[in-house]
Design a protein around this motif. Sequence first.
Motif: not given
Ligand SMILES: O=P(O)(O)OC[C@H]1O[C@H](O)[C@H](O)[C@@H](O)[C@@H]1O
Length: 545
Positions: A150-153, A204, A206, A208, A211, A265-266, A503, A510
């Motif tokens: 999710i997000g940048g991933s 990134k 592990f 979130t 995910t 991430g982004r 961010q 979260k």
């Molecule tokens: O890659 P992850 O650690 O799962 O994070 C996924 C996303 O989580 C958050 O919401 C951050 O603000 C994003 O920048 C990031 O890409």
Amino acid sequence: MTKLTQQAAWAQLEAQTKQLPHMRALFNADPKRFDKMALSACGLLLDYSKNRADEQTLNLLFDLAKTAGLSEKIRAMFNGEIINNTEKRAVLHTALRANADEVILVDGVNIVPEVKQTQAKMAKFVQAVTSGKWKGYTGKAITDIVSIGIGGSFLGPKIVTQALRPYWNPALKCHFVANVDATSLCEKLRLVDPETTLFVMSSKSFGTQETLTNTLSAKAWFLENGGAQADIAKHFVAVTSNVAKATEFGMDADNIFPMWDWVGGRYSLWSAIGLPIALLIGMDNFNELLAGAKAMDKHFVEAPLESNMPVIMGLFSLLYGNFYQAQSHVVLTYDHYLRGLPAYFQQLDMESNGKSVTLNGDKVDHSTGPVIWGGEGTNGQHAYHQLLHQGTALIPADFILPLQSHNPLGEHHVQLASNCIGQTQALMQGRTFDEALAELEGSSLSQDEKALIAKHKVMEGNKPSNTLLMNKLTPETLGALIALYEHRTFVQGALWDINSFDQWGVELGKTLGNDVLARLQSQQEATALDASSNALINLYRRSTI
Ligand SMILES: O=P(O)(O)OC[C@H]1O[C@H](O)[C@H](O)[C@@H](O)[C@@H]1O
């Protein structure tokens, strides 16, 4: 360093922008305006002549950039200085595009060899999967990738994969799952067969929630539909900077692709987070994508500010936000393959520059990142472009057009191009009352009716736009285009003296989400929060309104 708003150039820009003639007049006065205000680099041509600027405006913007130390800040990022000061991290997505012989130090260690090792591991894996050597638990080759992140991933791999559809390996399909809404996962699982599906879990941290939940459910689905625990390693791989946590989760050590905390991430599609892209388009094309971005990095570092594409685009965005109170910026892609790009730039820019304190924690005294939005041309022309043309808000626009189509068919592409160029022209020149009236000449309306209609047809014009052209959408031009927007975002953040690389707002969401989850799952009525949140939680617990 003098505050941005207290620089001489800031006050001069405030005065200068007020007396600048309409763009129509600027074009009429200078037939060479395009020659002076267009620039080519890295396979892209930027026409910035349809902006509210003359030579003096540009000089003042460059002065502002120089006094703000922009060139030094660019060098600091590329050199791996800790510019993300709240998380104490270097910002080195550019190192992911480095040549093998470069030396980029983080804590005294050259990180380039590690980057190259991971790319070699990706190449080996891509080769194994695409050649059919990598087999599922019943001995069949992989046909479907399910990418979970999710997000940048998520958004980078999804949008780039979508954009590079003509380069796909025809034997593979990729499905992206981000939302924790089970519908997203379930709909994708209905399309695939456990025997031939590979899950790529990208996170990134592990850590979130979305995910992890989606991965656990995918794993359960795999085990319920024929796979056994011992088969997991053939069907699940992970990309993460938290290798220990991924191993603890049960990921096979050989199936973990590392990334690093110096990649935001982004900004991470260039790392192993780009694995789904590499699987679909092949490692050679993935390397072309990196090469395009690398070329833009070189241009950004080496070109003088006055002929530096990301700098010019960043300065114009600052100009409209800070001197014309523009609160949004629209990205219009005249290529169906690039339809997802506005959403990608939205994440990139809004998560980076949606900030309101400077690096040292002081409240900013000017606006920062605008709302980024957009869509594909020509669709938007039949909808929201109305507001661009005649609304009260000033919305600067970027038009993006490849000159050659991957699908040449009859007159489609020339019509597409005519719409793109026609829109930039209409926004710039507008339509005067007299022109509108003249267009009504010969109609059966009375003079009063004509005058009324003409008033409604008036378009002020003077609406700014950039036009970006490329010969054809290729991995290389796409790499350059995305890196251009990354650096454009950097330029604005650097000038505003904000941290574009943390961010905290997203992090708060979260934390509160986890607290609410505990209350939703509790046996007790929620009473401890505000009246609205308590009531909503209790309604959910009862499952009925
Ligand atoms: O890659 P992850 O650690 O799962 O994070 C996924 C996303 O989580 C958050 O919401 C951050 O603000 C994003 O920048 C990031 O890409």
